[in-house]
Design an enzyme around this catalytic site. Sequence first.
Site, PDB file in Angstrom:
ATOM      1  N   THR A 179      21.773  50.136  15.418  1.00  0.00           N
ATOM      2  CA  THR A 179      21.957  50.219  13.970  1.00  0.00           C
ATOM      3  C   THR A 179      21.538  48.913  13.289  1.00  0.00           C
ATOM      4  OG1 THR A 179      24.243  49.472  14.238  1.00  0.00           O
ATOM      5  CG2 THR A 179      23.873  51.859  14.046  1.00  0.00           C
ATOM      6  N   GLY A 195      27.296  50.051  21.415  1.00  0.00           N
ATOM      7  CA  GLY A 195      27.778  51.202  22.172  1.00  0.00           C
ATOM      8  C   GLY A 195      28.861  50.927  23.191  1.00  0.00           C
ATOM      9  N   ASP A 319      38.982  44.569  20.526  1.00  0.00           N
ATOM     10  CA  ASP A 319      37.722  44.913  19.849  1.00  0.00           C
ATOM     11  C   ASP A 319      37.371  43.887  18.765  1.00  0.00           C
ATOM     12  OD1 ASP A 319      35.409  46.307  19.198  1.00  0.00           O
ATOM     13  OD2 ASP A 319      36.412  47.683  17.831  1.00  0.00           O
ATOM     14  N   LYS A 346      35.416  39.485  12.990  1.00  0.00           N
ATOM     15  CA  LYS A 346      36.525  40.432  12.876  1.00  0.00           C
ATOM     16  C   LYS A 346      37.897  39.774  13.006  1.00  0.00           C
ATOM     17  CE  LYS A 346      34.905  44.940  14.593  1.00  0.00           C
ATOM     18  NZ  LYS A 346      35.121  45.896  15.714  1.00  0.00           N
ATOM     19  N   TRP A 407      30.435  44.035   9.269  1.00  0.00           N
ATOM     20  CA  TRP A 407      29.031  43.646   9.111  1.00  0.00           C
ATOM     21  C   TRP A 407      28.625  43.504   7.650  1.00  0.00           C
ATOM     22  CZ3 TRP A 407      27.361  47.552   6.176  1.00  0.00           C
ATOM     23  CH2 TRP A 407      27.966  48.809   6.359  1.00  0.00           C
ATOM     24  N   CYS A 621      34.767  64.058  18.978  1.00  0.00           N
ATOM     25  CA  CYS A 621      34.495  64.479  17.592  1.00  0.00           C
ATOM     26  C   CYS A 621      34.920  63.438  16.548  1.00  0.00           C
ATOM     27  CB  CYS A 621      35.226  65.794  17.292  1.00  0.00           C
ATOM     28  SG  CYS A 621      35.090  67.030  18.590  1.00  0.00           S
ATOM     29  N   CYS A 624      32.787  60.835  14.202  1.00  0.00           N
ATOM     30  CA  CYS A 624      32.104  61.193  12.955  1.00  0.00           C
ATOM     31  C   CYS A 624      33.005  62.004  12.023  1.00  0.00           C
ATOM     32  CB  CYS A 624      30.846  62.012  13.240  1.00  0.00           C
ATOM     33  SG  CYS A 624      29.616  61.153  14.228  1.00  0.00           S
ATOM     34  N   HIS A 625      33.817  62.894  12.616  1.00  0.00           N
ATOM     35  CA  HIS A 625      34.566  63.846  11.788  1.00  0.00           C
ATOM     36  C   HIS A 625      35.953  63.354  11.388  1.00  0.00           C
ATOM     37  CE1 HIS A 625      31.576  67.079  11.953  1.00  0.00           C
ATOM     38  NE2 HIS A 625      31.347  66.685  13.189  1.00  0.00           N
TER      39      HIS A 625
HETATM   40 CA    CA Z   1      33.375  47.540  19.093  1.00  0.00          CA
END
Ligand code: CA
Length: 690
Positions: A179, A195, A319, A346, A407, A621, A624-625
């Site tokens: 991205t 990823g 993360d 972050k 970002w 799912c 995105c959802h």
């Molecule tokens: Ca991450």
Amino acid sequence: MRTASAFLAALCLSLISCAGEAPQRVVDDTALADVSQGDVWLGFGRTYDEQRYSPLAQVNDGNVGDLGVAWYMDLPEDRSLYGTPLVADGVMYFEGSYNVLRAVDASSGELLWEYDPQVIEHAGDRLRIMWDVSRGIALYKGKVYVATVDGRLIAVDARTGTEVWSVMTLDPELPLFVTGAPKAFRGLVVIGNGGTELGAIRGYLDAYDAETGERVWRWYTVPGNPADGFENEAMAMAAETWTGEWWKYGGGGTVWHGITYDPEFDQVIFGTGNGSPWNQKIRSPGGGDNLFLCSVVALDARTGEYRWHYQTVPGETWDYNSNMDIVLADLTIDGRAVKAALHAPKNGFFYVIDRRDGRLISAEPFARVTWATGIDMETGRPIEAEGARYEDGEEVVWPSAVGAHSWHAMSYNPGTGLVYIPAIDFAGGFSDRTVDLGSWQSPRWRFDAGVDPLITDVPADAGSSTLKAWDPVGQRLVWEAPKPGIWNAGTLTTAGNLVFQGQADGRLLAHRADDGQVVWGFDLGLGISAPPITYAVGERQYIALLVGWAGSAPALLGSATAQHGWAYKAQPRRLVAFALNGEVELPASSPPAFPEPLVSDEFVADPALARAGEETYVRVCWLCHGPAAVSGGTAPDLRASPILLSRTAFLNVVLNGSLRGNGMPRFPDLSESEVEGIRHYVRSLVADSE
Ligand code: CA
């Protein structure tokens, strides 16, 4: 304001329309380092320093109230948009959804050419996360460089839009995607990928020859299996900081954003990602710093050899990746001139790093931080709070995995001496109570970070956000402005004493750079995720941006982002340019939309199937959802979809790819019973909401 080059740009434009071709300014290392040329926006952060500061001041805090729409371009096929357009010689280049590249006349928006890299075709079943979006492109010596979400790096002729070369930058078997914006310098184009939450991934940064596409160097960010030997001394050094059999999990550390070329030291400085998996108890069970996760790393730009690093989060387990912007600035600290790298990752601390050797100069929290109480300046290490590593199975800490800053571009104004940070105040719960730490295995294309998944919706009031003006020398907040929701866009600052920022509520605001006062606003009718840019054509200064709701929070955080009403495809996507006395009327957007769960007596969810389906949903799912099937707008809200009322129709979408053209991939690794479980889970949520 008028410069010789601006005059030439206007001349070139007229030549384009008259003769079909024009002499073009060479966008080379000299041009990309030249901060004085205000008419252009040649690189991702405008110039190599990534400051997103423009010397243009035609639009300033005295007249910004006269800003109006100069032109706009409807993008009816587009959806997620958060890229930075580039401008050279009166031509604007930008990427829409699925990495479709366009060149338009920067003074009118007239389309000059379009290049479609056919991402859906190339990605196939890999189109599973961040599936249609890119933060940007690079422009260098007559070519535009596009990094597609499926992992290709493509060179396109800037004049004609035809493909020059294309190379694959990742192993298509691995759950990686791109991205980020490629960066070009000294004849190279560099790109990483992302990823770490979907499989056993080992991060790296690649450099390719800008003319031929041949790979020149690759630098891995974490060590591989010692039995295979190490690629270089840096990897041998890093291996000393890992325990257990980390290589089985890949380690992580992807380079998905935050890559800066530093011409003064001829080095590339970049941030590295989080661990794979997040949970260090699995990844490196005996502890250790786990180099080079969550670090700022400098490599020799020519050879890709290690120079220095500073690790922001040793032994990361939240993360808290360090992939955020790295901005170069000349500061005076304690009477000493410092070539600084500025970084607000972050984890909530603002770092000033000496670019000569990577030494930490200062670090202070710019947002609410509870995982650490400060940074020990003797060692440069964080002072971790007790319990922060969820040693007892769970803990709530600030910031969340979304980060105190993501970002979204921060900018630095040498005039005010301030950094403008889109900041997020949002707590994260970390727990591994349901995770079998001893037998955990890396997923393949399913979300599993070795921590308990997010099952419930995120309430609309779960967090807040601010635009912060930060003094990097004094390490203190100078002003802040509250912002709607938690997902506001990147910033642009100018010599006109202005900071521009798009907001989650669809408004683009101008703040006075020195005191934060709002001096202008415009409702664009759709949540903004992209940063604005500025440039000039002839005598006229423009402010331009892409309008499209996008990114991880709208995908992952349910009601916290759905509250704004930017439901999937409900509002028009646009590229909009403003100028003083712009008089173009922007057609009204569609009003905020809130998908209604589809109530039906036709379907009764089976509780056992629904429970099994929840497990599949959070792995496959949710990305995105949205959590508990509450969509923040990135993808359709499944509770409102009639497709889920039909077993056949839903199987057809999920297993056979009947909506692949919309970006919904096939999931051939799911069984029919798993798909049926998802259907029962989502429908059970509708029944619960009645
Ligand atoms: Ca991450």
